[in-house]
Motif scaffolding. Structure first.
Motif, mmCIF file in Angstrom:
data_model
loop_
_atom_site.group_PDB
_atom_site.id
_atom_site.type_symbol
_atom_site.label_atom_id
_atom_site.label_comp_id
_atom_site.label_asym_id
_atom_site.label_seq_id
_atom_site.Cartn_x
_atom_site.Cartn_y
_atom_site.Cartn_z
ATOM 1 N N ALA A 47 0.851 -1.192 0.000
ATOM 2 C CA ALA A 47 0.000 0.000 0.000
ATOM 3 C C ALA A 47 0.882 1.235 0.000
ATOM 4 O O ALA A 47 1.962 1.228 0.601
ATOM 5 N N THR A 48 0.432 2.268 -0.668
ATOM 6 C CA THR A 48 1.203 3.503 -0.685
ATOM 7 C C THR A 48 0.871 4.355 0.528
ATOM 8 O O THR A 48 -0.187 4.217 1.145
ATOM 9 N N THR A 49 1.789 5.237 0.879
ATOM 10 C CA THR A 49 1.543 6.301 1.846
ATOM 11 C C THR A 49 1.448 7.599 1.064
ATOM 12 O O THR A 49 2.392 7.956 0.341
ATOM 13 N N SER A 50 0.341 8.307 1.204
ATOM 14 C CA SER A 50 0.194 9.556 0.447
ATOM 15 C C SER A 50 1.239 10.580 0.889
ATOM 16 O O SER A 50 1.757 11.341 0.072
ATOM 17 N N ALA A 51 1.561 10.590 2.182
ATOM 18 C CA ALA A 51 2.562 11.545 2.662
ATOM 19 C C ALA A 51 3.928 11.224 2.069
ATOM 20 O O ALA A 51 4.604 12.109 1.533
ATOM 21 N N GLY A 52 4.342 9.959 2.164
ATOM 22 C CA GLY A 52 5.637 9.579 1.615
ATOM 23 C C GLY A 52 5.729 9.836 0.128
ATOM 24 O O GLY A 52 6.762 10.295 -0.379
ATOM 25 N N LEU A 53 4.652 9.548 -0.578
ATOM 26 C CA LEU A 53 4.632 9.761 -2.018
ATOM 27 C C LEU A 53 4.711 11.258 -2.341
ATOM 28 O O LEU A 53 5.457 11.676 -3.235
ATOM 29 N N ALA A 54 3.950 12.065 -1.598
ATOM 30 C CA ALA A 54 3.982 13.514 -1.824
ATOM 31 C C ALA A 54 5.375 14.073 -1.565
ATOM 32 O O ALA A 54 5.904 14.860 -2.361
ATOM 33 N N TRP A 55 5.983 13.661 -0.456
ATOM 34 C CA TRP A 55 7.331 14.156 -0.135
ATOM 35 C C TRP A 55 8.323 13.783 -1.233
ATOM 36 O O TRP A 55 9.159 14.597 -1.621
ATOM 37 N N ALA A 56 8.207 12.547 -1.737
ATOM 38 C CA ALA A 56 9.122 12.105 -2.786
ATOM 39 C C ALA A 56 8.954 12.900 -4.067
ATOM 40 O O ALA A 56 9.891 13.029 -4.856
ATOM 41 N N LEU A 57 7.752 13.440 -4.270
ATOM 42 C CA LEU A 57 7.479 14.229 -5.465
ATOM 43 C C LEU A 57 7.638 15.730 -5.225
ATOM 44 O O LEU A 57 7.332 16.539 -6.103
ATOM 45 N N GLY A 58 8.106 16.093 -4.030
ATOM 46 C CA GLY A 58 8.475 17.481 -3.779
ATOM 47 C C GLY A 58 7.388 18.389 -3.278
ATOM 48 O O GLY A 58 7.525 19.614 -3.362
ATOM 49 N N VAL A 59 6.299 17.825 -2.713
ATOM 50 C CA VAL A 59 5.220 18.661 -2.177
ATOM 51 C C VAL A 59 4.828 18.161 -0.787
ATOM 52 O O VAL A 59 5.091 17.013 -0.435
ATOM 53 N N PRO A 60 4.163 19.011 0.017
ATOM 54 C CA PRO A 60 3.693 18.560 1.327
ATOM 55 C C PRO A 60 2.502 17.609 1.177
ATOM 56 O O PRO A 60 1.817 17.596 0.147
ATOM 57 N N ASP A 61 2.252 16.846 2.224
ATOM 58 C CA ASP A 61 1.056 16.014 2.265
ATOM 59 C C ASP A 61 -0.171 16.894 2.494
ATOM 60 O O ASP A 61 -0.061 18.018 2.943
ATOM 61 N N GLY A 62 -1.340 16.356 2.177
ATOM 62 C CA GLY A 62 -2.586 17.073 2.450
ATOM 63 C C GLY A 62 -3.253 17.607 1.204
ATOM 64 O O GLY A 62 -3.495 18.815 1.070
ATOM 65 N N ASP A 63 -3.571 16.727 0.256
ATOM 66 C CA ASP A 63 -4.278 17.109 -0.970
ATOM 67 C C ASP A 63 -3.522 18.129 -1.813
ATOM 68 O O ASP A 63 -4.120 19.004 -2.438
ATOM 69 N N ARG A 64 -2.193 18.017 -1.857
ATOM 70 C CA ARG A 64 -1.387 18.928 -2.677
ATOM 71 C C ARG A 64 -1.002 18.312 -4.023
ATOM 72 O O ARG A 64 -0.614 19.025 -4.939
ATOM 73 N N LEU A 65 -1.070 16.995 -4.128
ATOM 74 C CA LEU A 65 -0.715 16.322 -5.373
ATOM 75 C C LEU A 65 -1.855 16.383 -6.382
ATOM 76 O O LEU A 65 -3.026 16.410 -6.004
ATOM 77 N N ASP A 66 -1.500 16.357 -7.665
ATOM 78 C CA ASP A 66 -2.562 16.185 -8.655
ATOM 79 C C ASP A 66 -2.631 14.712 -9.050
ATOM 80 O O ASP A 66 -1.730 13.918 -8.789
#
Length: 278
Positions: A47-66
Motif C-alpha cells: 500500500a502507498t503512503t500519500s505523505a511519503g509519495l507527496a514528499w518524494a514528489l516534492g510537495v507537502p502532504d494534504g491534498d497537494r498532489l494532482d
C-alpha cells in the motif's frame, strides 16, 4: 487473460487478505524501490503512503498532489511488484463525484486494486471533516466507478475523527455505518491505538477495521487479538528513512564521518533486487 481479468483476480486476492484476527500488515511504500523491498520482505500486498509519495514528489502532504503525478507514481510501483497494490488517493484528487470516477479509472489503469479515501478537509477555514452525507456520496461514486469497470476495487473509507480531534467512538461508528452503506469495503481509523477504543470500533463496525501504527503502538499480535483486520504503518516508514538521510547528512557535514550509514542496504543486493522486479 485480459487486463481487467488480471485486475479482478488481484482485487479478489487483496480483498481476501482482510481477516479480523489475522490482519493484513502493510509497511507502506512510496516509490518503486520501497515497494519492491516491502514485497521482498514477505508482504502479501503493498500500500502507498500519500505523505511519503507527496514528499518524494516534492510537495507537502494534504491534498497537494494532482491525480496525474500521484497515479504515475503508483503505476511505477505496480510495474515492479507481483502482489496486489492499494493506492492512498487522499480525498480522491477531485472536488466532485464525476471527477472521482475519473480518479478510479486512473487508479485501475495504474494497476492498483484498492484505495484509501479520506473524509478530512484541508485548507484555510476548512474542516476538519467533510460532512458525512457528502462523504458518503463520494464513497458511492468511487464504488460505482469501480463496479462499472468490472473490478471489485477494495474501498477503504478513512475516518479522521481521532486524527483531527473531531469525535470519538460514537461519531466514528456513525460515519463508518454511512460509508459502508455507500459501498465502502473497510474502514480506516487512524489516530487511536487504545485497546478499549479499538475493541469498541471492531465490535461496532460491520466491516474490516484498519488501524494505523507507529513507534509505541501495540504489536500486531495485540491488535489482532482485538479483531483488527488491517494494520498500516502509514507515513512512519518514510519518516524514519528521511530521518536517516538527515542524520547522515549532518554527520558527514559536521564531522566528516559516515557512521550513520552503517548497516545500510548492500549495493549489489539492492541492485539485484530491482533487477528481479516485476
Amino acid at each position: 487473460m485480459t487486463d481487467i481479468e488480471r485486475l479482478r483476480d488481484s482485487a479478489l486476492a487483496f480483498r481476501a487478505l482482510h481477516v479480523p484476527g489475522r490482519p493484513l500488515v502493510l509497511a507502506n511504500a512510496w516509490d518503486a524501490v520501497t515497494a519492491r523491498i516491502v514485497e521482498d520482505a514477505g508482504a502479501a500486498a503493498v500500500a502507498t503512503t500519500s505523505a511519503g509519495l507527496a514528499w518524494a514528489l516534492g510537495v507537502p502532504d494534504g491534498d497537494r498532489l494532482d491525480r496525474r503525478d500521484a497515479l504515475a507514481a503508483v503505476a511505477r510501483i505496480t510495474a515492479v511488484v507481483r502482489v496486489p497494490v492499494s493506492a492512498d488517493i487522499e480525498s480522491g484528487y477531485a472536488s466532485g463525484t464525476e471527477g472521482l470516477g475519473d480518479t478510479v479509472r486512473a487508479v485501475l489503469a495504474a494497476g492498483a486494486v484498492g484505495v484509501n479515501i479520506e473524509d478530512a478537509l484541508y485548507g484555510e477555514g476548512a474542516g476538519p471533516l467533510r460532512p458525512q452525507a457528502e462523504q458518503a456520496e463520494r464513497v458511492a461514486a468511487v464504488r460505482a466507478a469501480a463496479d462499472a469497470a468490472g473490478v471489485p476495487l477494495f474501498v477503504n473509507a478513512r475516518i479522521d475523527t481521532y486524527l483531527r480531534g473531531a469525535g470519538g467512538v460514537e461519531e466514528t461508528l456513525e460515519r463508518a455505518a454511512a460509508f459502508l452503506a455507500a459501498g465502502a469495503d473497510g474502514v480506516f481509523v487512524p489516530g487511536t491505538v487504545d485497546g478499549t477504543t479499538v475493541k469498541a470500533l471492531v465490535e461496532g463496525i460491520d466491516g474490516p477495521l484498519n488501524i494505523l501504527v507507529g513507534p509505541g503502538s501495540p504489536s500486531v499480535g495485540e491488535l489482532a487479538a482485538l479483531g483488527v483486520a488491517r494494520i498500516s504503518a502509514g507515513s512512519s516508514v518514510a519518516a524514519a528513512a528521511h530521518a536517516l538521510v538527515r542524520r547522515a547528512a549532518r554527520e558527514l557535514l559536521d564531522t566528516g564521518t559516515c557512521e550513520s550509514l552503517t548497516g545500510g542496504f548492500d549495493y549489489a543486493g539492492l541492485n539485484s533486487l530491482m533487477g528481479r522486479a516485476g
